[in-house]
Design a protein around this motif. Structure first.
Motif, PDB file in Angstrom:
ATOM      1  N   THR A 130      46.073  37.260  34.443  1.00  0.00           N
ATOM      2  CA  THR A 130      46.925  37.893  35.094  1.00  0.00           C
ATOM      3  C   THR A 130      48.418  37.870  34.473  1.00  0.00           C
ATOM      4  O   THR A 130      48.459  37.117  33.509  1.00  0.00           O
ATOM      5  CB  THR A 130      46.997  37.075  36.489  1.00  0.00           C
ATOM      6  OG1 THR A 130      48.097  37.691  37.341  1.00  0.00           O
ATOM      7  CG2 THR A 130      47.635  35.685  36.353  1.00  0.00           C
ATOM      8  N   LYS A 163      43.445  37.039  45.596  1.00  0.00           N
ATOM      9  CA  LYS A 163      44.897  37.513  45.236  1.00  0.00           C
ATOM     10  C   LYS A 163      44.739  37.920  43.661  1.00  0.00           C
ATOM     11  O   LYS A 163      45.435  38.823  43.496  1.00  0.00           O
ATOM     12  CB  LYS A 163      46.014  36.786  45.795  1.00  0.00           C
ATOM     13  CG  LYS A 163      46.173  36.645  47.195  1.00  0.00           C
ATOM     14  CD  LYS A 163      47.648  35.652  47.323  1.00  0.00           C
ATOM     15  CE  LYS A 163      48.009  35.473  48.882  1.00  0.00           C
ATOM     16  NZ  LYS A 163      48.674  34.380  48.912  1.00  0.00           N
ATOM     17  N   VAL A 165      42.078  38.834  42.042  1.00  0.00           N
ATOM     18  CA  VAL A 165      41.245  39.997  41.685  1.00  0.00           C
ATOM     19  C   VAL A 165      41.654  41.324  41.139  1.00  0.00           C
ATOM     20  O   VAL A 165      41.381  41.828  40.253  1.00  0.00           O
ATOM     21  CB  VAL A 165      40.334  40.239  42.748  1.00  0.00           C
ATOM     22  CG1 VAL A 165      39.377  41.443  42.555  1.00  0.00           C
ATOM     23  CG2 VAL A 165      39.467  39.074  42.972  1.00  0.00           C
ATOM     24  N   PRO A 166      42.744  41.978  41.845  1.00  0.00           N
ATOM     25  CA  PRO A 166      43.286  43.329  41.163  1.00  0.00           C
ATOM     26  C   PRO A 166      43.803  43.080  39.749  1.00  0.00           C
ATOM     27  O   PRO A 166      43.660  44.102  39.124  1.00  0.00           O
ATOM     28  CB  PRO A 166      44.493  43.358  42.002  1.00  0.00           C
ATOM     29  CG  PRO A 166      44.167  42.751  43.596  1.00  0.00           C
ATOM     30  CD  PRO A 166      43.478  41.434  43.143  1.00  0.00           C
ATOM     31  N   SER A 167      44.118  41.829  39.253  1.00  0.00           N
ATOM     32  CA  SER A 167      44.672  41.805  37.912  1.00  0.00           C
ATOM     33  C   SER A 167      43.497  41.894  36.865  1.00  0.00           C
ATOM     34  O   SER A 167      43.770  42.192  35.656  1.00  0.00           O
ATOM     35  CB  SER A 167      45.062  40.477  37.644  1.00  0.00           C
ATOM     36  OG  SER A 167      46.224  40.011  38.419  1.00  0.00           O
ATOM     37  N   PHE A 169      41.363  44.132  36.939  1.00  0.00           N
ATOM     38  CA  PHE A 169      40.926  46.029  36.635  1.00  0.00           C
ATOM     39  C   PHE A 169      41.800  46.368  35.651  1.00  0.00           C
ATOM     40  O   PHE A 169      42.370  47.638  36.191  1.00  0.00           O
ATOM     41  CB  PHE A 169      40.670  46.502  38.122  1.00  0.00           C
ATOM     42  CG  PHE A 169      39.810  46.048  38.801  1.00  0.00           C
ATOM     43  CD1 PHE A 169      38.404  46.346  38.791  1.00  0.00           C
ATOM     44  CD2 PHE A 169      39.902  44.864  39.864  1.00  0.00           C
ATOM     45  CE1 PHE A 169      37.501  45.919  39.244  1.00  0.00           C
ATOM     46  CE2 PHE A 169      38.797  44.603  40.693  1.00  0.00           C
ATOM     47  CZ  PHE A 169      37.420  44.959  40.357  1.00  0.00           C
ATOM     48  N   THR A 170      41.782  46.284  34.549  1.00  0.00           N
ATOM     49  CA  THR A 170      42.630  46.779  33.625  1.00  0.00           C
ATOM     50  C   THR A 170      41.309  47.261  32.392  1.00  0.00           C
ATOM     51  O   THR A 170      40.395  46.319  32.575  1.00  0.00           O
ATOM     52  CB  THR A 170      43.526  46.044  32.589  1.00  0.00           C
ATOM     53  OG1 THR A 170      42.899  45.011  32.147  1.00  0.00           O
ATOM     54  CG2 THR A 170      44.705  45.704  33.579  1.00  0.00           C
TER      55      THR A 170
END
Length: 334
Positions: A130, A163, A165-167, A169-170
């Motif tokens: 993150t 919270k 998890v979205p980080s 997805f690069t």
């Protein structure tokens, strides 16, 4: 060739919310280390990350003869002495399960008199999950409390993990996860090792990469990692090329976005790390466990850069101070 960007202390500055969360996190680190002997079922206080030591060895950093002239002031000797610690990233030392393949290769560089020049804790994954300091601090605090309080803190840990998890997805992060999974059974010395965050090199900023030469990735697969390393260094020397990348442009080489790889910055070879066979130190020696690889103890022009890196400074200090206090007391009573 473009001029590298200059270091600015603004890269390290935390906002007020981040500072408050850091104080809470520091308390959780001290609590964890105080209880770490029972968490890991060992007779000493462990580190708050990379708790398991696989091996510690003496090594050498040999400067490349073709190093760019402008880098020579930083490497005023042909070679430097090293202390190297190989570890697992886990907070808890487990003896029964197979370790996750997340490894540390921490390097302490010393001058001819044994004085510290720099500490570089490298890992076998080039990215950080993150860029948000607040998210990371909340998650790290929740993990520490989970280990201390177990199930009473599981909900908080689950919330902070979701919270985060979205980080992940690069493209860089997903690609490197698959790469790591493909190498999950490989020998620890066959991995590349990375600085993850940036470091100063004088007025400029760099990332570091260590690439091994001719290490059999299948070595010691049937052995526990400590035994595999012991076996390896009975018969083999280890060597790895050391490369750096400069930060020229924050768009392509961001300092505070650690979940993407740097691009458009060539790798420059600056030398070679070697460990000779028979160079392993006694892992049972109390002084080995007291070693610290805090990169903020380095000389000022080799220190870490960036907000996430700044957190490590405070975390290392709390962890080391608590651990040394407990372990020195234990050592006295042995």
């Amino acid at each position: 060739m473009p001029q590298p960007l200059k270091f600015n202390k603004k890269f390290n500055e935390l906002n007020e919310e981040e500072k408050k969360l850091l104080e809470i996190n520091k308390k959780s680190i001290a609590d964890f280390v105080e209880q770490s002997s029972s968490i890991s079922d060992v007779n000493y206080a462990t580190r708050n990350a990379h708790a398991k030591t696989y091996a510690v060895a003496d090594g050498m950093f040999i400067i490349d003869q073709n190093i760019p002239e402008e880098l020579l002031p930083f490497f005023d000797s042909e070679k430097f002495n090293l202390t190297i610690r190989l570890s697992n990233v886990n907070l808890k030392i487990n003896t029964t399960e197979k370790d996750i393949p997340a490894y540390g290769f921490a390097v302490k560089i010393k001058d001819e008199n044994g004085g510290l020049i720099a500490n570089f804790p490298l890992i076998n994954f080039p990215l950080f999950p993150t860029n948000s300091v607040s998210l990371f601090l909340r998650l790290f605090t929740a993990i520490n409390r989970f280990y201390i309080k177990k199930w009473s803190n599981v909900f908080s840990l689950a919330v902070q993990t979701i919270k985060m998890v979205p980080s992940f997805f690069t493209l860089s992060f997903i690609r490197n996860i698959f790469k790591l999974l493909g190498k999950k059974n490989d020998f620890i010395l066959s991995f590349d090792y990375h600085s993850v965050g940036a470091y100063r090199l004088g007025e400029h900023m760099i990332k570091i990469k260590l690439v091994p030469k001719s290490v059999n990735k299948k070595f010691g697969r049937k052995l526990k990692m400590k035994d595999a390393l012991k076996s390896y260094f009975q018969d083999h020397n280890y060597s790895a090329d050391v490369f750096i990348q400069f930060c020229y442009d924050l768009k392509d080489q961001p300092i505070n976005r650690l979940n993407v790889e740097w691009k458009n910055s060539p790798f420059i070879k600056i030398g070679e790390v070697t460990i000779s066979k028979g160079a392993l130190l006694d892992p049972r020696d109390c002084n080995t466990e007291l070693l610290s690889f805090n990169p903020f103890e380095s000389k000022i022009f080799f220190q870490p850069v960036g907000k996430i890196q700044k957190l490590r400074d405070e975390a290392y200090k709390v962890s080391v101070q608590t651990r040394r206090k407990i372990n020195k007391l234990l050592h006295k009573h042995q």
